[in-house]
Scaffold this active site. Structure first.
Site: not given
Length: 320
Positions: A102, A129, A131, A133, A146, A233, A235, A278
């Site tokens: 990312h 995402d 997260h 970030d 990232h 992302d 994830d 990712e």
């Protein structure tokens, strides 16, 4: 002017921004999973520009920040990517940036934002995402870059020399939507709260549903005659659906929720550029995550179970 029937693919095989190596194989995995033929089946003209190269880039000489792992390597990718992203946006196609971790978004979004700012349009970013970030070198617990990409995009300090001579085109924190978040660091959480960034975590998705929350994002962008960049992302998805990522977090979005997000974004006509990040084929199960990613991108570009009317392209109209 952006034509939704034209897509430009660009691979960014970078994995130094994450703690788990392997995302450099992501662009090849997405191509192997059929991203080009799937988009072409939707009557989209796809031009694959291959993978970006940093071979001829002059070395940078700025001071390396503390707590920014692999800074110089990542800087080279970002310095190369930002002007390419600008050129692809200027071409009139919708750029899809194939990652890679990312950290690449620091270059892709900067270049795209610079183009749209020159057109007098505001860029908004939907950060799909697990997260946030939104760390900086001062808040990070891992020093992995990232995890700093959204903060950099919003102009936070700490990586000020990252772009070298390339112009920095930050977006206001009010133009960032964090969506699907289910993991956030303590100091990062405080920074997100201080900046009053819109966040739809998995609790909000459970409580209100994907459709209500995505419509809020869409209406906010449309009210400002804005353009939307999707930073996707993998994830954000539950690991049971997408195991091929290095930072799996249980309790992510379901397959159906993710498709609904993409379908609603397609209906809006607002998406002007996309990151897919990712994907780590080294951790995947026989290409399963790559195939899911391609299926979701198909929904983002109009694949439907039954035909239904959609609004005309907002990017082409330049208005509501």
């Amino acid at each position: 002017m952006t034509d939704r029937r034209k897509v430009a693919l660009l691979g960014i095989p970078i994995d130094m921004g994450a703690s788990q190596r392997g995302t450099l194989m992501g662009p090849a995995a997405l191509r192997t999973a059929g991203i080009t033929p799937v988009l072409e089946s939707l009557s989209i003209d796809v031009l694959d520009h291959g993978d970006i190269s940093i071979a001829r880039l002059a070395p940078a000489t700025d001071a390396i920040p503390a707590k920014a792992n692999n800074y110089r390597d990542i800087q080279n990718w970002i310095r190369a990517l930002s002007p390419r992203a600008y050129d692809l946006a200027k071409s009139g196609a919708i750029p899809i940036f194939l990652g890679g971790d990312h950290s690449l978004s620091m270059g892709s979004i900067n270049g795209v934002a610079r183009y749209w700012h020159e057109q007098g349009r505001e860029l908004f970013v939907l950060w799909l995402d697990a997260h946030a970030d939104y760390n900086t070198p001062l808040t990070t617990m891992t020093a992995n870059m990232h995890g700093m990409s959204a903060a950099f995009v919003c102009g936070e300090p700490g990586l000020d020399g990252l772009l070298g001579d390339e112009p920095r085109a930050s977006i206001p924190p009010a133009h960032l939507d964090l969506f699907g978040i289910h993991s956030i660091d303590p100091l990062e959480k405080k920074l997100v709260q201080d900046r009053r960034i819109a966040i739809a975590d998995m609790r909000a998705i459970d409580e209100f549903g994907v459709a209500v929350l995505i419509h809020r994002v869409i209406e906010r962008v449309r009210a400002r005659n804005g353009v939307l960049h999707l930073s996707f992302d993998l994830d954000v998805l539950d690991p049971g659906i997408a195991p091929g990522v290095g930072t799996t977090v249980p309790g992510g979005a379901t397959y159906r929720e993710a498709h609904l997000v993409m379908e609603l974004l397609y209906d809006s006509g607002l998406v002007g550029s996309v990151d897919i990040v990712e994907l780590n084929p080294f951790l995947d199960e026989r290409g399963r995550t790559a195939r899911v990613a391609v299926e979701l991108i198909a929904s983002l570009f109009g694949q439907q179970i039954t035909d239904r009317p959609t609004p005309s392209n907002t990017l082409e109209r330049g208005g509501n």
